[in-house]
Design a protein around this motif. Structure first.
Motif, PDB file in Angstrom:
ATOM      1  N   CYS A  43       0.829  -1.209   0.000  1.00 47.97           N
ATOM      2  CA  CYS A  43       0.000   0.000   0.000  1.00 47.97           C
ATOM      3  C   CYS A  43       0.867   1.265   0.000  1.00 47.97           C
ATOM      4  O   CYS A  43       1.833   1.361   0.753  1.00 47.97           O
ATOM      5  N   CYS A  45      -0.683   4.202   0.619  1.00 50.45           N
ATOM      6  CA  CYS A  45      -1.407   5.064   1.574  1.00 50.45           C
ATOM      7  C   CYS A  45      -1.308   6.526   1.120  1.00 50.45           C
ATOM      8  O   CYS A  45      -0.906   7.405   1.885  1.00 50.45           O
ATOM      9  N   PHE A  76      -4.645   3.168  -2.191  1.00 47.93           N
ATOM     10  CA  PHE A  76      -5.259   3.089  -0.862  1.00 47.93           C
ATOM     11  C   PHE A  76      -5.855   1.692  -0.725  1.00 47.93           C
ATOM     12  O   PHE A  76      -6.962   1.441  -1.210  1.00 47.93           O
ATOM     13  N   CYS A  78      -7.282   0.103   1.626  1.00 48.25           N
ATOM     14  CA  CYS A  78      -8.508  -0.123   2.395  1.00 48.25           C
ATOM     15  C   CYS A  78      -9.727   0.537   1.773  1.00 48.25           C
ATOM     16  O   CYS A  78     -10.826   0.441   2.319  1.00 48.25           O
ATOM     17  N   CYS A 103      -0.641  -0.754   7.010  1.00 47.98           N
ATOM     18  CA  CYS A 103      -0.590  -0.122   8.328  1.00 47.98           C
ATOM     19  C   CYS A 103      -0.826  -1.176   9.420  1.00 47.98           C
ATOM     20  O   CYS A 103      -0.505  -2.338   9.234  1.00 47.98           O
ATOM     21  N   HIS A 108      -6.943  -2.638  10.824  1.00 50.08           N
ATOM     22  CA  HIS A 108      -7.244  -2.948   9.430  1.00 50.08           C
ATOM     23  C   HIS A 108      -7.312  -4.431   9.078  1.00 50.08           C
ATOM     24  O   HIS A 108      -7.749  -4.767   7.980  1.00 50.08           O
ATOM     25  N   ARG A 132       3.879   1.261   7.586  1.00 47.38           N
ATOM     26  CA  ARG A 132       3.565   2.682   7.763  1.00 47.38           C
ATOM     27  C   ARG A 132       4.050   3.141   9.149  1.00 47.38           C
ATOM     28  O   ARG A 132       5.118   3.726   9.256  1.00 47.38           O
TER      29      ARG A 132
HETATM   30  S1  SF4 Z   1      -4.947   3.275   6.086  1.00 45.34           S
HETATM   31 FE1  SF4 Z   1      -3.692   1.451   5.873  1.00 45.34          FE
HETATM   32  S2  SF4 Z   1      -4.663   0.178   4.314  1.00 45.34           S
HETATM   33 FE2  SF4 Z   1      -5.605   2.211   4.218  1.00 45.34          FE
HETATM   34  S3  SF4 Z   1      -4.467   3.244   2.633  1.00 45.34           S
HETATM   35 FE3  SF4 Z   1      -3.405   3.754   4.546  1.00 45.34          FE
HETATM   36  S4  SF4 Z   1      -1.848   2.160   4.859  1.00 45.34           S
HETATM   37 FE4  SF4 Z   1      -3.243   1.485   3.238  1.00 45.34          FE
END
Ligand code: SF4
Ligand code: SF4
Ligand code: SF4
Length: 625
Positions: A43, A45, A76, A78, A103, A108, A132
């Protein structure tokens, strides 16, 4: 988040729709293949991760790892579009193990477990590498090393997930009844919302009447809607065939799991005490809050002219009722006795309010949130009733958030004077006489805007005939007892903690137990109503199912290794392990999978069902290699 949940609740009530979740796929059709075909999703993010970690390089690296059949980047991961695409990719590429490098799994993991379920796969075959919080955010200044660390984290997670096991699912019938604790505005709203959706509700109120403190709120003073609405709501709750109300009642015992809890309630009635055993599927905590008794602060309790906002509110309410203010609309409220209560408000020439009394102090560092709006609202009402009254508000920061800012503007337009004081040099008050009348003298260092107090700051001297203290909002005396009984955490301020500030503001750490209104933190009446509706939507989603299906990361006891030391019985925060017929028994529906007993068992007789020791060892080996 709360607003949208509340809107869902309202729409479902309006259309008569149950909030049913289709669980067919979860139960029968999920497969758990043994062959390892790994899909890795890295990801970005947005720029949160990608501005530090070279995600494209991590994807390339992942492709070289054993068992990986697919690797790609997501902007993204999620987002709902991305999760749908991921489920599609899992199906199309024959992926049997999913690794998401993004993350924290704490918030999540359930999202990506759902991806596997959507793809028809057991949700146990998902793992996450936190690149992250544990990488991009802590190594911002060294992108190269951060990228190397991200690769190591992915490599270790691949090692761990390769040996993962399928999650077993547990089922139990759902008792379609809710228990609501607290008969204030939040509890009443939640009880009515659920009852209107054909859910039986038991409402337990500690005092001898329903309504709580909000019955006196002047938040909506222009129309008097709150009073009419809440009086009607109390009647509806008392007369609803699906709602049972216990007054003078307290919760004494609690056990069970989401969908099937049991409790004992002690009720004190005219004929003495009785105990009622209850079986229910969801619990809503709506026990409200209380306000500080500021005895000893700014002369409260010593000078007659000093009162709290709650006391001023009662006087204002009496005055508005005398004038039948705001009740001139259909469904007109008329004071039952038709009596006239004389107040002393008309005699006040200068009224001063002091903000943050008992809040934002060493003892109570939090902001009570609602007192600025309440004070400004009271000032506007006073200025409307008595335009010639001088009103001064001594504040640290005015926090009339959202549309309440309009009230602040109105107060200024009406001539309310705002003076910023320095918390290091709070206003000093002393008694004086204004002719025959007792008054209060206030000395305050005017801090000015955006500056810090200096010895040149002017000292203002006010003589007022009424001083009103904006007292702090506190957790009730029952917060701690209830938290202990339910095994729920309280925040540093002593209020019930939500599961997650953004992703689970209506839920608690315990599935099937929800918190709303001021039991959660200080809120306005409107916010409490919205929160109660949001919580009802969550409870409805659970109670409208017939069977609870839970993919549980629980634990199992190896009876051959168990030496019956009962350590697990003592350490489990949820009181799950019990010693029965010479053996340790674990109720998997109750187990939260926290792993404390696994770590504490001296003979390694307890093992988590999902993560074996060998997986963790493999993960660590790959991390340091
Ligand atoms: S919150 Fe987590 S899963 Fe969602 S975009 Fe950011 S790093 Fe990716
Ligand atoms: S802690 Fe371990 S050895 Fe002790 S009773 Fe529990 S399972 Fe048995
Ligand atoms: S993992 Fe162990 S300590 Fe944690 S809830 Fe389950 S039985 Fe209790």
């Amino acid at each position: 988040m709360l607003d949208s949940d509340a809107a869902v609740s309202d729409v479902c009530s309006l259309l008569g729709l149950p909030l049913r979740k289709d669980q067919g796929r979860e139960r029968g059709e999920l497969i758990a293949p043994q062959d390892v075909r790994l899909g890795v999703f890295v990801c970005r993010c947005g720029t949160n991760i990608a501005s530090v970690v070279n995600t494209a390089e991590v994807v390339e690296f992942a492709r070289s790892l054993p068992g990986v059949v697919w690797a790609q980047e997501n902007l993204f991961s999620c987002s709902s579009d991305a999760t749908k695409e991921m489920a599609k990719t899992v199906r199309e590429k024959g992926i049997t193990r999913l690794l998401v490098a993004s993350c924290t799994p704490r918030t999540h993991l359930p999202i990506f477990q759902d991806v596997m379920k959507q793809a028809g796969m057991n949700p146990g075959f998902v793992s996450m590498a936190n690149i992250r919080e544990q990488c991009a955010w802590v190594h911002k200044k060294d992108p190269e090393k951060a990228t190397e660390k991200a690769k190591s984290l992915v490599k270790a997670a691949v090692g761990k997930i390769s040996g993962s096991r399928a999650l077993s699912f547990l089922t139990s019938p759902i008792v379609k009844r809710a228990l609501v604790l607290g008969g204030g505005v939040s509890g009443l709203t939640a009880a009515m919302t659920l009852a209107e959706q054909n859910i039986d509700v038991v409402l337990v109120e500690k005092t001898d009447r329903l309504g709580g403190r909000s019955l006196h709120s002047l938040e909506d003073f222009r129309t008097g809607h709150f009073e009419v609405h809440f009086n009607k709501l109390v009647d509806q709750v008392l007369n609803h065939p699906r709602i049972t109300v216990y007054l003078n009642a307290t919760l004494e015992a609690f056990s069970g799991s989401a969908g099937n809890f049991t409790s004992r309630v002690r009720v004190v009635g005219k004929q003495g005490e009785k105990e009622v055993d209850l079986n229910y599927g969801a619990l809503i905590i709506a026990i409200g809050a209380r306000t500080l008794n500021p005895c000893g602060l700014y002369g409260y309790g010593e000078m007659d002219a000093v009162c709290t906002q709650a006391e001023l509110e009662r006087e204002l309410k009496a005055e508005l009722d005398n004038r039948n203010w705001g009740h001139d609309f259909p469904g007109n409220y008329v004071r039952p006795s038709g009596a006239y209560f004389e107040t002393t408000l008309s005699r006040i020439r200068h009224l001063c309010m002091i903000q943050c009394v008992g809040s934002r102090s060493d003892e109570r560092p939090y902001c009570s949130r609602v007192c600025c709006t309440r004070a400004v609202n009271h000032a506007v009402i006073l200025k409307t009733l008595y335009p010639h009254m001088n009103i001064t508000i001594l504040y640290r920061d005015i926090r009339t958030y959202g549309f309440n800012e309009l009230l602040y503007q109105e107060a200024r337009e009406k001539g309310v004077v705002f003076i910023k004081y320095d918390p290091e040099n709070p206003p000093a008050v002393s008694p004086v006489r204004l002719g025959k009348q007792k008054a209060v003298s206030i000395e305050v260092k005017n801090k000015g805007y955006g500056s810090s107090a200096t010895c040149e700051d002017p000292v203002l001297c006010l003589t007022v005939d009424r001083l009103v203290l904006s007292e702090a909002t506190l957790p009730t005396d029952d917060h701690e007892t209830l938290a202990r009984l339910l095994k729920l955490p309280l925040s540093a301020s002593g209020f019930f903690m939500e599961k997650h500030l953004k992703l689970g503001p209506a839920e608690t750490q315990l599935e099937g137990v929800y918190v709303c209104g001021q039991a959660h933190y200080p809120k306005t009446v409107s916010e409490s109503v919205i929160h109660a509706k949001a919580v009802s939507a969550k409870a409805l989603a659970l109670l409208s199912q017939d069977v609870k299906v839970r993919f549980a990361p629980t634990v199992s006891v190896n009876t051959g290794r168990c030496v019956r030391c009962l350590t697990c019985v003592r350490v489990c925060p949820y009181e799950v392990p019990v010693f029965r017929a010479g053996e340790i028994f674990i109720d998997k529906l109750k187990c939260q999978g926290c792993g404390i007993c696994v770590a504490e068992c001296p003979n390694k007789a307890i093992e988590p069902d999902i993560v074996a020791d060998s997986q963790v060892v493999k993960e660590l080996e790959l991390l340091v290699r």
